[in-house]
Design a protein around this motif. Structure first.
Motif, PDB file in Angstrom:
ATOM      1  N   GLU A 146     -15.413  42.169 -10.616  1.00 58.12           N
ATOM      2  CA  GLU A 146     -16.195  41.410  -9.641  1.00 58.12           C
ATOM      3  C   GLU A 146     -17.154  42.317  -8.890  1.00 58.12           C
ATOM      4  O   GLU A 146     -18.320  41.977  -8.677  1.00 58.12           O
ATOM      5  CB  GLU A 146     -15.278  40.686  -8.646  1.00 58.12           C
ATOM      6  N   VAL A 147     -16.676  43.489  -8.481  1.00 59.44           N
ATOM      7  CA  VAL A 147     -17.531  44.437  -7.769  1.00 59.44           C
ATOM      8  C   VAL A 147     -18.703  44.869  -8.659  1.00 59.44           C
ATOM      9  O   VAL A 147     -19.857  44.896  -8.221  1.00 59.44           O
ATOM     10  CB  VAL A 147     -16.721  45.663  -7.292  1.00 59.44           C
ATOM     11  N   LEU A 148     -18.413  45.194  -9.911  1.00 61.92           N
ATOM     12  CA  LEU A 148     -19.475  45.612 -10.830  1.00 61.92           C
ATOM     13  C   LEU A 148     -20.494  44.487 -11.034  1.00 61.92           C
ATOM     14  O   LEU A 148     -21.706  44.735 -11.093  1.00 61.92           O
ATOM     15  CB  LEU A 148     -18.873  46.037 -12.171  1.00 61.92           C
ATOM     16  N   HIS A 149     -19.996  43.244 -11.121  1.00 63.39           N
ATOM     17  CA  HIS A 149     -20.899  42.112 -11.289  1.00 63.39           C
ATOM     18  C   HIS A 149     -21.792  41.951 -10.059  1.00 63.39           C
ATOM     19  O   HIS A 149     -22.986  41.658 -10.180  1.00 63.39           O
ATOM     20  CB  HIS A 149     -20.111  40.830 -11.549  1.00 63.39           C
ATOM     21  N   ARG A 150     -21.222  42.125  -8.880  1.00 62.93           N
ATOM     22  CA  ARG A 150     -22.024  42.005  -7.649  1.00 62.93           C
ATOM     23  C   ARG A 150     -23.106  43.080  -7.597  1.00 62.93           C
ATOM     24  O   ARG A 150     -24.226  42.829  -7.146  1.00 62.93           O
ATOM     25  CB  ARG A 150     -21.131  42.089  -6.413  1.00 62.93           C
ATOM     26  N   LEU A 151     -22.761  44.286  -8.023  1.00 66.37           N
ATOM     27  CA  LEU A 151     -23.759  45.357  -8.042  1.00 66.37           C
ATOM     28  C   LEU A 151     -24.858  45.050  -9.057  1.00 66.37           C
ATOM     29  O   LEU A 151     -26.039  45.301  -8.803  1.00 66.37           O
ATOM     30  CB  LEU A 151     -23.090  46.700  -8.363  1.00 66.37           C
ATOM     31  N   LEU A 152     -24.479  44.494 -10.194  1.00 64.68           N
ATOM     32  CA  LEU A 152     -25.454  44.123 -11.217  1.00 64.68           C
ATOM     33  C   LEU A 152     -26.373  43.018 -10.706  1.00 64.68           C
ATOM     34  O   LEU A 152     -27.575  43.017 -10.972  1.00 64.68           O
ATOM     35  CB  LEU A 152     -24.718  43.658 -12.483  1.00 64.68           C
ATOM     36  N   ALA A 194     -21.506  50.662 -18.630  1.00 64.73           N
ATOM     37  CA  ALA A 194     -22.906  50.828 -18.230  1.00 64.73           C
ATOM     38  C   ALA A 194     -23.490  49.472 -17.853  1.00 64.73           C
ATOM     39  O   ALA A 194     -23.020  48.434 -18.308  1.00 64.73           O
ATOM     40  CB  ALA A 194     -23.704  51.435 -19.382  1.00 64.73           C
ATOM     41  N   ARG A 195     -24.516  49.482 -16.998  1.00 64.35           N
ATOM     42  CA  ARG A 195     -25.139  48.227 -16.568  1.00 64.35           C
ATOM     43  C   ARG A 195     -25.587  47.384 -17.756  1.00 64.35           C
ATOM     44  O   ARG A 195     -25.432  46.171 -17.761  1.00 64.35           O
ATOM     45  CB  ARG A 195     -26.370  48.531 -15.710  1.00 64.35           C
ATOM     46  N   GLU A 196     -26.172  48.057 -18.759  1.00 63.60           N
ATOM     47  CA  GLU A 196     -26.681  47.331 -19.926  1.00 63.60           C
ATOM     48  C   GLU A 196     -25.540  46.627 -20.671  1.00 63.60           C
ATOM     49  O   GLU A 196     -25.694  45.497 -21.137  1.00 63.60           O
ATOM     50  CB  GLU A 196     -27.405  48.289 -20.881  1.00 63.60           C
ATOM     51  N   VAL A 197     -24.401  47.308 -20.780  1.00 66.09           N
ATOM     52  CA  VAL A 197     -23.250  46.719 -21.469  1.00 66.09           C
ATOM     53  C   VAL A 197     -22.731  45.519 -20.682  1.00 66.09           C
ATOM     54  O   VAL A 197     -22.463  44.457 -21.243  1.00 66.09           O
ATOM     55  CB  VAL A 197     -22.133  47.771 -21.680  1.00 66.09           C
ATOM     56  N   LEU A 198     -22.596  45.696 -19.367  1.00 64.48           N
ATOM     57  CA  LEU A 198     -22.102  44.598 -18.525  1.00 64.48           C
ATOM     58  C   LEU A 198     -23.057  43.405 -18.591  1.00 64.48           C
ATOM     59  O   LEU A 198     -22.621  42.259 -18.725  1.00 64.48           O
ATOM     60  CB  LEU A 198     -21.939  45.085 -17.085  1.00 64.48           C
ATOM     61  N   ALA A 199     -24.361  43.681 -18.539  1.00 63.10           N
ATOM     62  CA  ALA A 199     -25.346  42.590 -18.599  1.00 63.10           C
ATOM     63  C   ALA A 199     -25.287  41.871 -19.944  1.00 63.10           C
ATOM     64  O   ALA A 199     -25.391  40.642 -19.999  1.00 63.10           O
ATOM     65  CB  ALA A 199     -26.744  43.139 -18.355  1.00 63.10           C
ATOM     66  N   SER A 200     -25.081  42.633 -21.032  1.00 61.60           N
ATOM     67  CA  SER A 200     -25.041  42.005 -22.362  1.00 61.60           C
ATOM     68  C   SER A 200     -23.790  41.160 -22.560  1.00 61.60           C
ATOM     69  O   SER A 200     -23.762  40.260 -23.395  1.00 61.60           O
ATOM     70  CB  SER A 200     -25.125  43.072 -23.453  1.00 61.60           C
ATOM     71  N   ARG A 201     -22.729  41.448 -21.788  1.00 61.34           N
ATOM     72  CA  ARG A 201     -21.480  40.690 -21.901  1.00 61.34           C
ATOM     73  C   ARG A 201     -21.395  39.554 -20.887  1.00 61.34           C
ATOM     74  O   ARG A 201     -20.402  38.849 -20.818  1.00 61.34           O
ATOM     75  CB  ARG A 201     -20.278  41.621 -21.702  1.00 61.34           C
ATOM     76  N   THR A 202     -22.433  39.406 -20.079  1.00 59.50           N
ATOM     77  CA  THR A 202     -22.451  38.332 -19.084  1.00 59.50           C
ATOM     78  C   THR A 202     -22.973  37.061 -19.732  1.00 59.50           C
ATOM     79  O   THR A 202     -24.023  37.064 -20.366  1.00 59.50           O
ATOM     80  CB  THR A 202     -23.340  38.716 -17.884  1.00 59.50           C
ATOM     81  N   ASP A 221     -15.129  37.954 -26.982  1.00 58.27           N
ATOM     82  CA  ASP A 221     -15.768  39.246 -27.251  1.00 58.27           C
ATOM     83  C   ASP A 221     -16.029  40.022 -25.964  1.00 58.27           C
ATOM     84  O   ASP A 221     -16.048  41.256 -25.960  1.00 58.27           O
ATOM     85  CB  ASP A 221     -17.091  39.053 -28.003  1.00 58.27           C
ATOM     86  N   ALA A 222     -16.238  39.295 -24.873  1.00 54.08           N
ATOM     87  CA  ALA A 222     -16.498  39.931 -23.584  1.00 54.08           C
ATOM     88  C   ALA A 222     -15.213  40.369 -22.874  1.00 54.08           C
ATOM     89  O   ALA A 222     -15.264  40.945 -21.792  1.00 54.08           O
ATOM     90  CB  ALA A 222     -17.285  38.986 -22.679  1.00 54.08           C
TER      91      ALA A 222
END
Length: 200
Positions: A108-114, A140-148, A168-169
């Motif tokens: 959740e914290v990583l998502h909020r930062l993204l 990495a931000r790119e990985v988190l964004a691609s799995r959102t 997959d996510a």
């Protein structure tokens, strides 16, 4: 009203050319200084590092109070941009997995930062973390964004493809959704509990 000493300290920090060491702060004074820095500097995010997980709770409560995030019930408002980034509850090379609520809180914290990159008008996230929480790698931000997975009201989706993307996510497919990170399907209905909607 801000004291002259605090104003002077904030001026010194604002005019810095390198790291600034502030010592002698006790109790709520640390959170008060962080709150004033947040107001003066307007950073994209604020990370408050504590010596231990136990130290993080009073700091979070003080920050919530100074930032006006406390509800009449005394609880921190669920939509407040203030979160604790917990340390994993297992050793790095342990054969056990961390508890799901710990992983959900970290996600959740990583998502909020993204989200600060895509929602510039959102308030700056304020993260409280014990220093041990910062030892573990994060995606990495790119990985988190691609799995959102973004889903809009009225959007038509292929159910099986959507379920595959969730699995997959890292979501756990369950008969019934109970915890953050679970996904379930009943006929054409997909029930999902995103980790960044877990509150806390």
């Amino acid at each position: 009203m801000m004291s002259r000493e605090l104003k002077d300290l904030l001026s010194q920090i604002a005019g810095r050319e390198g790291p600034v060491t502030v010592s002698g702060l006790r109790g709520s004074a640390r959170a008060l200084l962080a709150t004033e820095l947040l107001a003066e500097e307007k950073p994209d995010a604020l990370l408050f590092v504590t010596a231990s997980s136990k130290d993080g709770d009073p700091v979070r409560d003080d920050l919530a109070s100074f930032l006006g995030y406390v509800q009449p019930s005394g609880e921190v408002a669920p939509d407040a941009p203030l979160r604790v980034f917990p340390r994993y509850d297992v050793a790095p090379y342990d054969r056990f997995s961390p508890q799901s609520f710990v992983t959900a809180a970290r996600t959740e914290v990583l998502h909020r930062l993204l989200a600060t990159q895509t929602e510039p008008s959102a308030p700056a996230p304020v993260i409280v973390a014990p220093f041990t929480a910062l030892f573990s790698k994060v995606p990495a931000r790119e990985v988190l964004a691609s799995r959102t997975v973004a889903v809009a009201t009225g959007q038509e989706l292929d159910r099986d493809e959507l379920l595959r993307r969730f699995v997959d996510a890292g979501y756990a497919r369950q008969p019934v959704v109970e915890d953050a990170g679970d996904v379930a399907a009943r006929g054409g209905i997909v029930d999902v509990f995103p980790p960044h909607r877990g509150g806390g």
